[in-house]
Design a protein around this motif. Structure first.
Motif, PDB file in Angstrom:
ATOM      1  N   GLY A   1       0.782  -1.270  -0.010  1.00  0.00           N
ATOM      2  CA  GLY A   1       0.005  -0.112  -0.227  1.00  0.00           C
ATOM      3  C   GLY A   1       0.848   1.468   0.050  1.00  0.00           C
ATOM      4  O   GLY A   1       2.050   1.260  -0.042  1.00  0.00           O
ATOM      5  N   SER A   2       0.216   2.455  -0.018  1.00  0.00           N
ATOM      6  CA  SER A   2       0.703   3.814   0.058  1.00  0.00           C
ATOM      7  C   SER A   2       0.485   4.626   1.062  1.00  0.00           C
ATOM      8  O   SER A   2      -0.878   4.461   1.743  1.00  0.00           O
ATOM      9  CB  SER A   2       0.559   4.406  -1.324  1.00  0.00           C
ATOM     10  OG  SER A   2       1.120   3.551  -2.456  1.00  0.00           O
ATOM     11  N   LEU A   3       1.149   5.524   1.685  1.00  0.00           N
ATOM     12  CA  LEU A   3       0.884   6.590   2.606  1.00  0.00           C
ATOM     13  C   LEU A   3       1.599   7.991   2.091  1.00  0.00           C
ATOM     14  O   LEU A   3       2.500   7.785   1.410  1.00  0.00           O
ATOM     15  CB  LEU A   3       1.442   6.220   3.769  1.00  0.00           C
ATOM     16  CG  LEU A   3       0.321   5.151   4.742  1.00  0.00           C
ATOM     17  CD1 LEU A   3       1.134   4.828   6.030  1.00  0.00           C
ATOM     18  CD2 LEU A   3      -1.077   5.718   4.904  1.00  0.00           C
ATOM     19  N   ARG A   4       1.128   9.017   2.454  1.00  0.00           N
ATOM     20  CA  ARG A   4       1.811  10.166   2.162  1.00  0.00           C
ATOM     21  C   ARG A   4       1.931  11.270   3.426  1.00  0.00           C
ATOM     22  O   ARG A   4       0.827  11.419   3.978  1.00  0.00           O
ATOM     23  CB  ARG A   4       0.884  11.016   1.239  1.00  0.00           C
ATOM     24  CG  ARG A   4       1.758  12.274   0.600  1.00  0.00           C
ATOM     25  CD  ARG A   4       0.912  13.237  -0.275  1.00  0.00           C
ATOM     26  NE  ARG A   4       1.731  14.372  -0.877  1.00  0.00           N
ATOM     27  CZ  ARG A   4       1.268  15.669  -0.968  1.00  0.00           C
ATOM     28  NH1 ARG A   4      -0.130  15.988  -0.380  1.00  0.00           N
ATOM     29  NH2 ARG A   4       2.276  16.442  -1.636  1.00  0.00           N
ATOM     30  N   LEU A   5       2.866  11.144   3.982  1.00  0.00           N
ATOM     31  CA  LEU A   5       3.290  11.932   5.137  1.00  0.00           C
ATOM     32  C   LEU A   5       3.689  13.432   4.950  1.00  0.00           C
ATOM     33  O   LEU A   5       3.908  13.828   4.045  1.00  0.00           O
ATOM     34  CB  LEU A   5       4.584  11.203   5.981  1.00  0.00           C
ATOM     35  CG  LEU A   5       4.754   9.668   6.145  1.00  0.00           C
ATOM     36  CD1 LEU A   5       5.874   9.464   6.963  1.00  0.00           C
ATOM     37  CD2 LEU A   5       3.314   9.417   6.848  1.00  0.00           C
ATOM     38  N   SER A   6       3.189  14.384   5.698  1.00  0.00           N
ATOM     39  CA  SER A   6       3.483  15.680   5.862  1.00  0.00           C
ATOM     40  C   SER A   6       4.110  16.181   7.022  1.00  0.00           C
ATOM     41  O   SER A   6       3.808  15.550   8.172  1.00  0.00           O
ATOM     42  CB  SER A   6       2.041  16.519   5.831  1.00  0.00           C
ATOM     43  OG  SER A   6       1.384  15.920   4.576  1.00  0.00           O
ATOM     44  N   CYS A   7       4.800  17.092   7.133  1.00  0.00           N
ATOM     45  CA  CYS A   7       5.563  17.752   8.118  1.00  0.00           C
ATOM     46  C   CYS A   7       5.443  19.330   8.006  1.00  0.00           C
ATOM     47  O   CYS A   7       6.116  19.716   6.869  1.00  0.00           O
ATOM     48  CB  CYS A   7       6.970  17.331   8.208  1.00  0.00           C
ATOM     49  SG  CYS A   7       7.943  18.149   9.348  1.00  0.00           S
ATOM     50  N   VAL A   8       4.733  19.976   8.846  1.00  0.00           N
ATOM     51  CA  VAL A   8       4.646  21.289   8.775  1.00  0.00           C
ATOM     52  C   VAL A   8       5.583  21.936   9.925  1.00  0.00           C
ATOM     53  O   VAL A   8       5.586  21.578  10.982  1.00  0.00           O
ATOM     54  CB  VAL A   8       3.219  21.699   9.131  1.00  0.00           C
ATOM     55  CG1 VAL A   8       3.179  23.408   9.309  1.00  0.00           C
ATOM     56  CG2 VAL A   8       2.324  21.379   8.157  1.00  0.00           C
ATOM     57  N   ALA A   9       6.457  22.787   9.434  1.00  0.00           N
ATOM     58  CA  ALA A   9       7.539  23.486  10.145  1.00  0.00           C
ATOM     59  C   ALA A   9       7.207  24.823  10.577  1.00  0.00           C
ATOM     60  O   ALA A   9       6.605  25.691   9.530  1.00  0.00           O
ATOM     61  CB  ALA A   9       9.071  23.374   9.325  1.00  0.00           C
ATOM     62  N   SER A  10       7.822  25.224  11.532  1.00  0.00           N
ATOM     63  CA  SER A  10       7.584  26.683  12.085  1.00  0.00           C
ATOM     64  C   SER A  10       8.538  27.159  12.883  1.00  0.00           C
ATOM     65  O   SER A  10       9.281  26.352  13.436  1.00  0.00           O
ATOM     66  CB  SER A  10       6.015  27.071  12.689  1.00  0.00           C
ATOM     67  OG  SER A  10       6.083  26.150  13.855  1.00  0.00           O
ATOM     68  N   GLY A  11       8.880  28.546  13.134  1.00  0.00           N
ATOM     69  CA  GLY A  11       9.694  28.947  13.969  1.00  0.00           C
ATOM     70  C   GLY A  11      11.341  29.082  13.306  1.00  0.00           C
ATOM     71  O   GLY A  11      12.113  29.510  14.018  1.00  0.00           O
ATOM     72  N   PHE A  12      11.396  28.735  12.170  1.00  0.00           N
ATOM     73  CA  PHE A  12      12.723  28.814  11.488  1.00  0.00           C
ATOM     74  C   PHE A  12      12.413  29.079   9.996  1.00  0.00           C
ATOM     75  O   PHE A  12      11.493  29.020   9.335  1.00  0.00           O
ATOM     76  CB  PHE A  12      13.838  27.726  11.774  1.00  0.00           C
ATOM     77  CG  PHE A  12      13.292  26.341  11.295  1.00  0.00           C
ATOM     78  CD1 PHE A  12      12.219  25.692  11.591  1.00  0.00           C
ATOM     79  CD2 PHE A  12      13.916  26.001   9.881  1.00  0.00           C
ATOM     80  CE1 PHE A  12      11.933  24.670  11.147  1.00  0.00           C
ATOM     81  CE2 PHE A  12      13.529  24.747   9.325  1.00  0.00           C
ATOM     82  CZ  PHE A  12      12.592  24.084   9.936  1.00  0.00           C
ATOM     83  N   ARG A  13      13.615  29.673   9.406  1.00  0.00           N
ATOM     84  CA  ARG A  13      13.570  29.932   7.932  1.00  0.00           C
ATOM     85  C   ARG A  13      13.514  28.628   6.943  1.00  0.00           C
ATOM     86  O   ARG A  13      14.656  28.163   6.449  1.00  0.00           O
ATOM     87  CB  ARG A  13      14.505  30.802   7.551  1.00  0.00           C
ATOM     88  CG  ARG A  13      14.493  32.371   8.060  1.00  0.00           C
ATOM     89  CD  ARG A  13      13.369  33.023   7.692  1.00  0.00           C
ATOM     90  NE  ARG A  13      13.520  33.634   6.247  1.00  0.00           N
ATOM     91  CZ  ARG A  13      13.974  34.787   6.064  1.00  0.00           C
ATOM     92  NH1 ARG A  13      14.426  35.511   6.974  1.00  0.00           N
ATOM     93  NH2 ARG A  13      14.126  35.040   4.764  1.00  0.00           N
ATOM     94  N   PHE A  14      12.393  28.028   6.974  1.00  0.00           N
ATOM     95  CA  PHE A  14      12.240  26.602   6.244  1.00  0.00           C
ATOM     96  C   PHE A  14      12.961  26.517   4.979  1.00  0.00           C
ATOM     97  O   PHE A  14      13.707  25.829   4.664  1.00  0.00           O
ATOM     98  CB  PHE A  14      10.736  26.182   6.245  1.00  0.00           C
ATOM     99  CG  PHE A  14      10.555  24.987   5.493  1.00  0.00           C
ATOM    100  CD1 PHE A  14      10.103  24.965   4.166  1.00  0.00           C
ATOM    101  CD2 PHE A  14      10.499  23.842   6.122  1.00  0.00           C
ATOM    102  CE1 PHE A  14       9.815  23.858   3.694  1.00  0.00           C
ATOM    103  CE2 PHE A  14      10.298  22.553   5.409  1.00  0.00           C
ATOM    104  CZ  PHE A  14      10.130  22.548   4.096  1.00  0.00           C
ATOM    105  N   SER A  15      12.851  27.694   4.061  1.00  0.00           N
ATOM    106  CA  SER A  15      13.195  27.723   2.566  1.00  0.00           C
ATOM    107  C   SER A  15      14.645  27.725   2.730  1.00  0.00           C
ATOM    108  O   SER A  15      15.247  27.414   1.594  1.00  0.00           O
ATOM    109  CB  SER A  15      12.753  28.843   2.024  1.00  0.00           C
ATOM    110  OG  SER A  15      13.104  30.060   2.383  1.00  0.00           O
ATOM    111  N   ARG A  16      15.460  28.064   3.610  1.00  0.00           N
ATOM    112  CA  ARG A  16      16.476  27.892   3.676  1.00  0.00           C
ATOM    113  C   ARG A  16      17.530  26.690   4.079  1.00  0.00           C
ATOM    114  O   ARG A  16      18.710  26.677   4.310  1.00  0.00           O
ATOM    115  CB  ARG A  16      17.510  29.065   4.617  1.00  0.00           C
ATOM    116  CG  ARG A  16      17.072  30.510   3.921  1.00  0.00           C
ATOM    117  CD  ARG A  16      17.694  31.567   4.814  1.00  0.00           C
ATOM    118  NE  ARG A  16      17.215  32.969   3.985  1.00  0.00           N
ATOM    119  CZ  ARG A  16      17.878  33.965   5.007  1.00  0.00           C
ATOM    120  NH1 ARG A  16      18.619  33.869   5.776  1.00  0.00           N
ATOM    121  NH2 ARG A  16      17.438  35.156   4.272  1.00  0.00           N
TER     122      ARG A  16
END
Length: 114
Positions: free
Chosen positions: A15-30
């Motif tokens: 089977g399949s799963l899709r995990l997500s992780c939401v980040a906050s408090g730092f400059r994620f794009s860097r």
């Protein structure tokens, strides 16, 4: 800093799963970001990394060809698409920077039944 993982669950082998992780408090794009996992009785291992530009990715041999990491910098989110899941993929999955810079979140449990 907060790292909040979600999307885990119980799935049958193949089977399949899709995990997500939401980040906050730092400059994620860097930051290059990684997904890690820790199975019962084992050390945490790094399974997938996506670099800042989103174009370069690395995978552990055990997941190569089955897992795909991606990111959405506008939403401070990193994803892990997991296909062809195997019982040995059973673990708690975490996200963090590629050097595991920040404190770990709660993780999300993935259980793959045979």
């Amino acid at each position: 800093v907060h790292l909040v993982e979600s999307g885990g669950g119980l799935v049958q082998s193949g089977g399949s799963l899709r995990l997500s992780c939401v980040a906050s408090g730092f400059r994620f794009s860097r930051y290059s970001m990684s997904w890690y996992r820790q199975a019962p009785g084992k050390e945490r291992e790094q399974v997938a990394t996506i670099f800042v530009d989103g174009g370069n990715r690395n995978y552990a041999d055990s997941v190569k060809g089955r897992f795909t990491i991606s990111r959405d910098n506008a939403k401070n989110t990193v994803f892990l698409q997991m296909n062809s899941l195997k019982p040995e993929d059973t673990a708690v999955y975490f996200c963090n920077t590629v050097r595991s810079t920040y404190s770990w979140g709660q993780g999300t449990q993935v259980i793959v039944s045979s």
